[in-house]
Design a protein around this motif. Structure first.
Motif, short mmCIF file in Angstrom:
data_model
loop_
_atom_site.label_atom_id
_atom_site.label_comp_id
_atom_site.label_asym_id
_atom_site.label_seq_id
_atom_site.Cartn_x
_atom_site.Cartn_y
_atom_site.Cartn_z
N SER A 1 18.04 -31.89 65.24
CA SER A 1 16.78 -32.61 65.43
C SER A 1 17.00 -33.78 66.39
CB SER A 1 16.25 -33.13 64.09
OG SER A 1 17.17 -34.04 63.52
N MET A 2 15.91 -34.47 66.70
CA MET A 2 16.01 -35.63 67.60
C MET A 2 16.88 -36.72 66.98
SD MET A 2 14.42 -34.90 70.37
CE MET A 2 14.25 -36.52 71.13
N GLU A 3 16.90 -36.79 65.67
CA GLU A 3 17.72 -37.81 65.01
C GLU A 3 19.21 -37.56 65.22
OE1 GLU A 3 18.34 -39.78 60.57
OE2 GLU A 3 16.76 -38.29 60.94
N THR A 4 19.60 -36.29 65.25
CA THR A 4 21.01 -35.96 65.42
C THR A 4 21.50 -36.20 66.84
OG1 THR A 4 20.44 -33.63 65.82
CG2 THR A 4 20.97 -34.27 63.56
N ILE A 5 20.59 -36.29 67.80
CA ILE A 5 20.98 -36.56 69.19
C ILE A 5 20.48 -37.95 69.61
CG2 ILE A 5 21.07 -34.13 69.82
CD1 ILE A 5 18.35 -34.49 71.20
N HIS A 6 20.40 -38.85 68.64
CA HIS A 6 19.88 -40.19 68.90
C HIS A 6 20.69 -40.91 69.98
CE1 HIS A 6 17.95 -44.02 68.08
NE2 HIS A 6 19.14 -44.58 67.92
N ASP A 7 22.02 -40.77 69.96
CA ASP A 7 22.87 -41.45 70.95
C ASP A 7 22.58 -40.95 72.36
OD1 ASP A 7 24.03 -42.89 68.95
OD2 ASP A 7 25.76 -41.57 68.72
#
Length: 344
Positions: A301-307
């Protein structure tokens, strides 16, 4: 201002008692009437001084609150000068009126200039002390705030450096690779040597990428091939990566490596079906697509690729998007141009 101790109820209640008593003693000393202390220490004059001290204390506190809330003038020095002059003038007016009324209606005579002068001098000094307390608190609070801000910034920087270091080391991949290498060394030393080449290629790139802001897409793809060969020797679903990009583009180092690793780790392990990942070029983006079969306890999800999202925000106003289209999960990375890199 709320933190300044002069606004504490206990200070407001007790401080005028002491300052009023001190004013009374000073006036007796000035008038050479110290001997009256043995006769009428708790006399009417003492109560008048204490009452007047309450009045001046509360007025001084109110003036501090008032000038704290007004926005003009913007110059702090000019604002303090206006506050000081206004407070002193109002203090003299209040003291003069109060003492005039006391002398005329209680003592039944008009006070002379010397008596008003003595009272004004003493209570003006109290007002000056209030302003000095405010200034000392203001500058102390400002200095402490700056120190705390610097400490928080340093702490955040250390935490960010640690996260980047941890991300660069990638301990999960490190231990998995070493464990797989130990198994291969016993079964097939030649495969173990080749596996170690893939491992060293990937980690050499990961650990040296911090010196560069953008890299050519072709360079990233070369390292990505080694990473995929590394994962194909680990207990994950086998990966089939298809590259349809023919033109040269620029990318933030380790972007594709991180994206594909997250995709692989969030996909259910299967020995029968491979994980097909496709990279293709669109007009404004580089598109990564795959058929999602996500694990129950983790998802892509977008949270897992926040960096990665944060890193791209420094180079472009376009957003990284993630959509579901025709049973495919699609991630669009904005294209980056070489001139956007200022330190490459």
């Amino acid at each position: 201002m709320k933190k300044l101790f002069i606004h504490h109820p206990l200070f407001r209640l007790l401080s005028p008692l002491f300052s009023g008593t001190l004013v009374y003693l000073l006036i007796l000393l000035i008038n050479n009437n110290v001997l009256q202390l043995q006769e009428t220490f708790l006399g009417q004059e003492l109560y008048v001084c204490i009452g007047l001290a309450y009045l001046i204390h509360e007025f001084s506190r109110f003036s501090l609150l008032f000038f704290e809330r007004i926005k003009k003038p913007k110059s702090f020095f000019l604002k303090i000068m206006i506050q000081m002059i206004t407070s002193l003038i109002m203090t003299m007016i209040l003291v003069s009126i109060a003492m005039y009324l006391y002398f005329k209606y209680i003592l039944l005579y008009v006070p002379n200039i010397r008596e008003l002068y003595i009272f004004n001098i003493i209570f003006v000094f109290i007002t000056i002390v209030y302003v000095i307390l405010y200034l000392s608190h203001h500058f102390l609070y400002k200095i402490n705030t700056e120190k705390i801000t610097k400490e928080i910034a340093a702490k955040n920087e250390i935490e960010e450096d640690f996260l980047q270091f941890k991300k660069g080391i990638n301990p999960e991949l490190l231990y998995e690779s070493l464990e797989a290498m130990l198994v291969l060394m016993k079964e097939n030393p030649d495969d173990a040597e080749q596996f170690s080449d893939y491992f060293s290629t990937v980690y050499r790139y990961i650990l040296t990428k911090q010196n560069r802001e953008l890299v050519p897409l072709s360079e990233e793809l070369d390292i990505l091939n080694s990473l995929l060969l590394l994962f194909n020797n680990l207990p994950f679903r086998k990966i089939v990566f298809t590259n349809k990009v023919t033109s040269e583009n620029w990318i933030i180092p380790s972007t594709l490596l991180t994206l594909l690793e997250i995709i692989i780790r969030t996909t259910i392990v299967s020995e029968k079906h491979a994980l097909d990942i496709t990279l293709e070029e669109k007009e404004e983006s580089l598109r990564i697509s795959f058929i999602p079969e996500q694990k129950l306890n983790s998802s892509f999800s977008m949270e897992t690729i926040h960096d990665i999202v944060n890193a791209y925000s420094y180079y472009t106003n376009q957003q990284i998007t993630m959509t579901i289209w025709d049973n495919l999960k699609v991630v669009d990375l904005p294209k980056l141009k070489y001139h956007e890199n200022s330190h490459n």
